[in-house]
Design an enzyme around this catalytic site. Structure first.
Site, PDB file in Angstrom:
ATOM      1  N   PHE A 184       0.824  -1.210   0.000  1.00  0.00           N
ATOM      2  CA  PHE A 184       0.000   0.000   0.000  1.00  0.00           C
ATOM      3  C   PHE A 184       0.864   1.268   0.000  1.00  0.00           C
ATOM      4  O   PHE A 184       0.838   2.070  -0.949  1.00  0.00           O
ATOM      5  CB  PHE A 184      -0.939  -0.074   1.219  1.00  0.00           C
ATOM      6  N   ILE A 185       1.669   1.455   1.022  1.00  0.00           N
ATOM      7  CA  ILE A 185       2.440   2.707   1.117  1.00  0.00           C
ATOM      8  C   ILE A 185       3.545   2.731   0.060  1.00  0.00           C
ATOM      9  O   ILE A 185       3.745   3.742  -0.624  1.00  0.00           O
ATOM     10  CB  ILE A 185       3.003   2.895   2.547  1.00  0.00           C
ATOM     11  N   THR A 244       2.596  -9.798   1.104  1.00  0.00           N
ATOM     12  CA  THR A 244       1.274  -9.183   1.294  1.00  0.00           C
ATOM     13  C   THR A 244       0.984  -8.174   0.185  1.00  0.00           C
ATOM     14  O   THR A 244      -0.143  -7.714   0.050  1.00  0.00           O
ATOM     15  CB  THR A 244       1.167  -8.452   2.657  1.00  0.00           C
ATOM     16  N   GLY A 245       1.996  -7.824  -0.596  1.00  0.00           N
ATOM     17  CA  GLY A 245       1.819  -6.843  -1.668  1.00  0.00           C
ATOM     18  C   GLY A 245       1.134  -7.463  -2.879  1.00  0.00           C
ATOM     19  O   GLY A 245       0.996  -8.689  -2.971  1.00  0.00           O
ATOM     20  N   ILE A 305      13.891  -8.958   1.418  1.00  0.00           N
ATOM     21  CA  ILE A 305      14.834  -8.155   2.212  1.00  0.00           C
ATOM     22  C   ILE A 305      15.624  -9.026   3.185  1.00  0.00           C
ATOM     23  O   ILE A 305      16.615  -8.578   3.749  1.00  0.00           O
ATOM     24  CB  ILE A 305      14.135  -7.010   2.992  1.00  0.00           C
ATOM     25  N   SER A 323       0.415  -5.380  10.849  1.00  0.00           N
ATOM     26  CA  SER A 323      -0.732  -5.906  11.602  1.00  0.00           C
ATOM     27  C   SER A 323      -0.342  -6.525  12.948  1.00  0.00           C
ATOM     28  O   SER A 323       0.445  -7.480  13.014  1.00  0.00           O
ATOM     29  CB  SER A 323      -1.518  -6.920  10.772  1.00  0.00           C
ATOM     30  N   SER A 346       6.346   2.834  13.545  1.00  0.00           N
ATOM     31  CA  SER A 346       4.901   2.772  13.776  1.00  0.00           C
ATOM     32  C   SER A 346       4.538   3.416  15.107  1.00  0.00           C
ATOM     33  O   SER A 346       5.331   3.384  16.064  1.00  0.00           O
ATOM     34  CB  SER A 346       4.485   1.304  13.777  1.00  0.00           C
ATOM     35  N   TYR A 379       4.462  -7.221  17.009  1.00  0.00           N
ATOM     36  CA  TYR A 379       4.646  -6.213  15.941  1.00  0.00           C
ATOM     37  C   TYR A 379       5.298  -4.956  16.507  1.00  0.00           C
ATOM     38  O   TYR A 379       6.287  -4.444  15.964  1.00  0.00           O
ATOM     39  CB  TYR A 379       3.293  -5.877  15.303  1.00  0.00           C
ATOM     40  N   VAL A 406      -2.192   4.803   8.659  1.00  0.00           N
ATOM     41  CA  VAL A 406      -2.233   5.385   7.318  1.00  0.00           C
ATOM     42  C   VAL A 406      -3.364   4.715   6.521  1.00  0.00           C
ATOM     43  O   VAL A 406      -3.602   3.520   6.663  1.00  0.00           O
ATOM     44  CB  VAL A 406      -0.879   5.180   6.601  1.00  0.00           C
TER      45      VAL A 406
HETATM   46  P1  NAD Z   1       1.689  -3.574   3.061  1.00  0.00           P
HETATM   47  O1  NAD Z   1       1.517  -4.941   3.629  1.00  0.00           O
HETATM   48  O2  NAD Z   1       0.698  -3.116   2.064  1.00  0.00           O
HETATM   49  O3  NAD Z   1       3.140  -3.399   2.454  1.00  0.00           O
HETATM   50  C1  NAD Z   1       4.278  -4.044   2.949  1.00  0.00           C
HETATM   51  C2  NAD Z   1       5.012  -4.643   1.750  1.00  0.00           C
HETATM   52  O4  NAD Z   1       6.211  -5.266   2.210  1.00  0.00           O
HETATM   53  C3  NAD Z   1       4.190  -5.722   1.038  1.00  0.00           C
HETATM   54  O5  NAD Z   1       4.125  -5.437  -0.341  1.00  0.00           O
HETATM   55  C4  NAD Z   1       4.969  -7.007   1.293  1.00  0.00           C
HETATM   56  O6  NAD Z   1       4.840  -7.954   0.249  1.00  0.00           O
HETATM   57  C5  NAD Z   1       6.379  -6.483   1.487  1.00  0.00           C
HETATM   58  N1  NAD Z   1       7.235  -7.364   2.278  1.00  0.00           N
HETATM   59  C6  NAD Z   1       6.949  -7.916   3.495  1.00  0.00           C
HETATM   60  N2  NAD Z   1       7.965  -8.697   3.903  1.00  0.00           N
HETATM   61  C7  NAD Z   1       8.911  -8.628   2.918  1.00  0.00           C
HETATM   62  C8  NAD Z   1      10.171  -9.238   2.731  1.00  0.00           C
HETATM   63  N3  NAD Z   1      10.660 -10.076   3.651  1.00  0.00           N
HETATM   64  N4  NAD Z   1      10.867  -8.954   1.615  1.00  0.00           N
HETATM   65  C9  NAD Z   1      10.359  -8.110   0.659  1.00  0.00           C
HETATM   66  N5  NAD Z   1       9.171  -7.529   0.776  1.00  0.00           N
HETATM   67  C10 NAD Z   1       8.442  -7.790   1.880  1.00  0.00           C
HETATM   68  O7  NAD Z   1       1.727  -2.588   4.309  1.00  0.00           O
HETATM   69  P2  NAD Z   1       1.776  -0.987   4.346  1.00  0.00           P
HETATM   70  O8  NAD Z   1       0.575  -0.546   5.054  1.00  0.00           O
HETATM   71  O9  NAD Z   1       2.085  -0.453   3.007  1.00  0.00           O
HETATM   72  O10 NAD Z   1       3.007  -0.767   5.325  1.00  0.00           O
HETATM   73  C11 NAD Z   1       4.275  -0.301   4.889  1.00  0.00           C
HETATM   74  C12 NAD Z   1       5.156  -0.083   6.110  1.00  0.00           C
HETATM   75  O11 NAD Z   1       4.562   0.875   6.966  1.00  0.00           O
HETATM   76  C13 NAD Z   1       5.383  -1.324   6.969  1.00  0.00           C
HETATM   77  O12 NAD Z   1       6.688  -1.269   7.469  1.00  0.00           O
HETATM   78  C14 NAD Z   1       4.391  -1.154   8.092  1.00  0.00           C
HETATM   79  O13 NAD Z   1       4.779  -1.835   9.261  1.00  0.00           O
HETATM   80  C15 NAD Z   1       4.453   0.343   8.276  1.00  0.00           C
HETATM   81  N6  NAD Z   1       3.274   0.926   8.922  1.00  0.00           N
HETATM   82  C16 NAD Z   1       2.092   0.982   8.248  1.00  0.00           C
HETATM   83  C17 NAD Z   1       1.004   1.573   8.866  1.00  0.00           C
HETATM   84  C18 NAD Z   1      -0.315   1.689   8.153  1.00  0.00           C
HETATM   85  O14 NAD Z   1      -1.230   2.246   8.751  1.00  0.00           O
HETATM   86  N7  NAD Z   1      -0.478   1.219   6.929  1.00  0.00           N
HETATM   87  C19 NAD Z   1       1.108   2.075  10.179  1.00  0.00           C
HETATM   88  C20 NAD Z   1       2.326   1.980  10.833  1.00  0.00           C
HETATM   89  C21 NAD Z   1       3.413   1.427  10.180  1.00  0.00           C
END
Ligand code: NAD
Length: 337
Positions: free
Chosen positions: A26-27, A50-51, A73, A97, A135, A159, A189
């Protein structure tokens, strides 16, 4: 310090090269989109855990110069080869999550901590500045409201523990090796491309998805639980400003990224219904059902963003309402998701 519109102009004039991890998420996908719009050279990395492939396909069709690597990563070689030669790394990849981390703590640790360590290690080796996603969960059980960066409590979930460890490593890498690293504490977000499906969906897309399917929405707790909901455009701005204006001395500083507005879950539900009905008056879901509180959830969350304003030049452009207005349009257009 340059303002956001000036930073965007400057970047357009003198494009930089960026690695965005979590680019299919998402982000990450929204960040890539914005950077590509600004004519930047962007490479994305994601393992699709999860992407979504659809996010990457959309970026590639709009911006054929966008590069994407399907990789993990947790693999240092992959990370190192991609960090090399970049001007900036924006690290978003993680397993999000709180409930997921309670069900699968080893997976969360592996991607969020071990993966992060690879990214920050590669940034140290290649001397590339790093901005990473932390976060608001780091505030844990600290009772103070609004949340100020230096007053954190005990993490309340695996988490939150992973995000706390990331911040700790960031400070250590800044102090020990002089790595330029900035953490962004995102507060809930939301916006286009955030997935409404699955057991770990965030509250806004999950509820929108349920409302559009005519299903009953469950509200965990009494509805008075509150959050500082932050529209995606604000989070993108924070990343770009942190990369551009962020402290140029190594420090491992962390910053709140939020709208500085407190919204209860019951009010959020009303706002979502309002925005969806404004677009389609036929939407008329059954009333929400209040369920037990969820384990690991904090009761109230509201950010103080003075430090981000002062040191990054961050100024949120969207409130919850204006963000929901834009997001609702996207969710109705992508209702099949
Ligand atoms: P998201 O799940 O949509 O995106 C995370 C991405 O990371 C996914 O595309 C997933 O496939 C990828 N990923 C996970 N593990 C991986 C790995 N080992 N190697 C390569 N890619 C990997 O989540 P998001 O909401 O876009 O969150 C992005 C970041 O922001 C994360 O670090 C999350 O913890 C942080 N965050 C998000 C929120 C929110 O409200 N969305 C709030 C606080 C923190």
């Amino acid at each position: 310090m340059l303002k956001y519109n000036e930073v965007q102009k400057e970047l357009k004039k003198n494009p930089r090269s960026w690695l965005v991890t979590g680019a299919a998420g998402f982000i990450g996908s929204n960040l890539c989109h914005k950077l590509l719009e600004l004519n930047q050279k962007v490479i994305g990395l994601d393992n699709y855990s999860t992407g979504k492939k659809k996010n990457i396909e959309e970026l590639l069709s709009l911006y054929p110069q966008f590069e994407f690597v399907e990789g993990d990563i947790r693999d240092l070689k992959t990370v190192q080869s991609l960090v090399q030669g970049k001007d900036h790394v924006l690290h978003q990849a993680a397993l999000g999550s709180v409930p997921r981390s309670i069900a699968h703590p080893l997976d969360s640790h592996d991607s969020n901590v071990n993966g992060f360590l690879n990214v920050i290690f590669a940034c140290k080796e290649e001397k590339v500045p790093l901005v990473f996603a932390s976060s608001s969960s780091v505030y844990g059980d600290h009772p103070a409201l609004p949340k100020v960066e230096d007053k954190v409590g005990q993490p309340l979930s695996p988490y939150a523990a992973t995000k706390t460890i990331k911040e700790l490593y960031a400070r250590i890498f800044a102090q020990t090796y002089g790595v330029h690293v900035t953490g962004l504490r995102y507060f809930n977000v939301f916006g286009p491309r955030q997935t409404p499906d699955g057991p770990y969906a965030a509250v806004i897309p999950k509820w929108i998805g349920q409302i559009l399917r005519g299903q009953t929405v469950d509200i965990f707790g009494d509805g008075e639980t509150s959050r500082d909901f932050c529209y995606i455009a604000n989070a993108i701005q924070a990343n770009i400003m942190a990369a551009f204006n962020g402290p140029h001395n190594p420090s491992g500083e962390v910053y709140n990224v939020a709208a500085e507005l407190q919204t209860t879950l019951t009010h959020l539900y009303e706002l979502i219904i309002e925005e969806l009905q404004a677009l389609n008056p036929k939407i008329n879901p059954p009333p929400p059902v209040y369920k037990d509180f969820r384990a690991g959830d904090v009761r109230h969350s509201l950010a103080n963003i003075d430090k981000s304003r002062r040191q990054l030049g961050y100024e949120p452009t969207h409130s919850v309402e204006s963000g929901l207005k834009e997001a609702a349009v996207w969710y109705l257009e992508n209702a099949q998701l």
